[in-house]
Scaffold this motif. Structure first.
Motif, PDB file in Angstrom:
ATOM      1  N   GLU A  36     -13.585  29.816  56.678  1.00  0.00           N
ATOM      2  CA  GLU A  36     -13.707  30.400  55.345  1.00  0.00           C
ATOM      3  C   GLU A  36     -12.375  30.349  54.599  1.00  0.00           C
ATOM      4  O   GLU A  36     -12.323  30.030  53.415  1.00  0.00           O
ATOM      5  N   ARG A  37     -11.287  30.647  55.299  1.00  0.00           N
ATOM      6  CA  ARG A  37      -9.960  30.570  54.681  1.00  0.00           C
ATOM      7  C   ARG A  37      -9.623  29.138  54.273  1.00  0.00           C
ATOM      8  O   ARG A  37      -9.044  28.911  53.215  1.00  0.00           O
ATOM      9  N   ALA A  38      -9.951  28.181  55.128  1.00  0.00           N
ATOM     10  CA  ALA A  38      -9.681  26.777  54.807  1.00  0.00           C
ATOM     11  C   ALA A  38     -10.486  26.335  53.578  1.00  0.00           C
ATOM     12  O   ALA A  38      -9.989  25.563  52.753  1.00  0.00           O
ATOM     13  N   LEU A  39     -11.702  26.825  53.467  1.00  0.00           N
ATOM     14  CA  LEU A  39     -12.515  26.514  52.277  1.00  0.00           C
ATOM     15  C   LEU A  39     -11.897  27.129  51.027  1.00  0.00           C
ATOM     16  O   LEU A  39     -11.839  26.482  49.972  1.00  0.00           O
ATOM     17  N   ALA A  40     -11.441  28.365  51.135  1.00  0.00           N
ATOM     18  CA  ALA A  40     -10.847  29.045  49.980  1.00  0.00           C
ATOM     19  C   ALA A  40      -9.540  28.372  49.562  1.00  0.00           C
ATOM     20  O   ALA A  40      -9.254  28.291  48.356  1.00  0.00           O
ATOM     21  N   ALA A  41      -8.799  27.854  50.531  1.00  0.00           N
ATOM     22  CA  ALA A  41      -7.528  27.195  50.227  1.00  0.00           C
ATOM     23  C   ALA A  41      -7.726  25.832  49.597  1.00  0.00           C
ATOM     24  O   ALA A  41      -6.818  25.296  48.971  1.00  0.00           O
ATOM     25  N   ARG A  42      -8.905  25.299  49.726  1.00  0.00           N
ATOM     26  CA  ARG A  42      -9.210  23.957  49.225  1.00  0.00           C
ATOM     27  C   ARG A  42      -9.232  23.968  47.747  1.00  0.00           C
ATOM     28  O   ARG A  42      -9.548  23.998  46.833  1.00  0.00           O
TER      29      ARG A  42
END
Length: 179
Positions: A173-179
């Motif tokens: 989820e964090r990696a998606l938000a950072a994208r």
């Protein structure tokens, strides 16, 4: 529900069906969905899996999935927990294979041919969760990132194998938000 799937999400499901058909028509399960996600390139889920190192550790993930299949769906994490209770899963599997042949637990369904492309209960649950996750995030379409999050949202073979490779729901989820 399928009409809400993006092209990428549809490709994941088709890829999972192809993988299952390649193993003799077994139903599509979480492992096939995970491997189909790992096949993707240039999609949100592919980006997340690469960012979290899963793509680079694909061979290890495939081995872990194969070992879980051999153990009848018991992941390494589950086997560890059972070992804490004094149950040696590898010894049990070896004994079953001595009596019934190699891979006896991997064939959790009867040996008759199943209908091609059928999803097992866990895979259906993943698809349903992906819809809930998309709606919860305010997304109008279900993408492959929602399928990945749905795999990670609840304990299962795919989530346990990915967790053993440092891929968790929170990190994804964090990696998606950072994208």
């Amino acid at each position: 529900m399928f009409e809400r799937f993006t092209t990428s999400a549809r490709e994941v499901v088709r890829g999972a069906v192809r993988r299952a058909d390649g193993t003799g028509g077994a139903p599509v399960g979480e492992p096939e969905l995970l491997l189909a996600l790992l096949d993707r390139t240039g999609s949100p889920a592919a980006h997340v899996l690469a960012a979290l190192g899963a793509t680079a550790r694909r061979a290890s993930i495939e081995r872990a999935l194969a070992e879980a299949r051999r153990r009848g769906g018991i992941s390494a994490t589950d086997a560890e927990a059972l070992a804490g209770l004094g149950i040696d899963v590898d010894a049990v599997v070896s004994r079953v294979e001595e009596e019934h042949g190699a891979g006896a637990l991997a064939a959790a369904t009867p040996r008759r041919r199943r209908s091609r492309g059928r999803l097992d209960a866990e895979a259906k649950s993943v698809l349903e969760r992906s819809l809930r996750i998309a709606v919860g995030r305010g997304d109008k379409r279900i993408g492959d990132e929602h399928l990945l999050l749905a795999l990670l949202a609840r304990p299962g073979v795919a989530a346990n194998v990915l967790a053993d490779h440092d891929v968790t729901y929170v990190r994804a989820e964090r990696a998606l938000a950072a994208r």
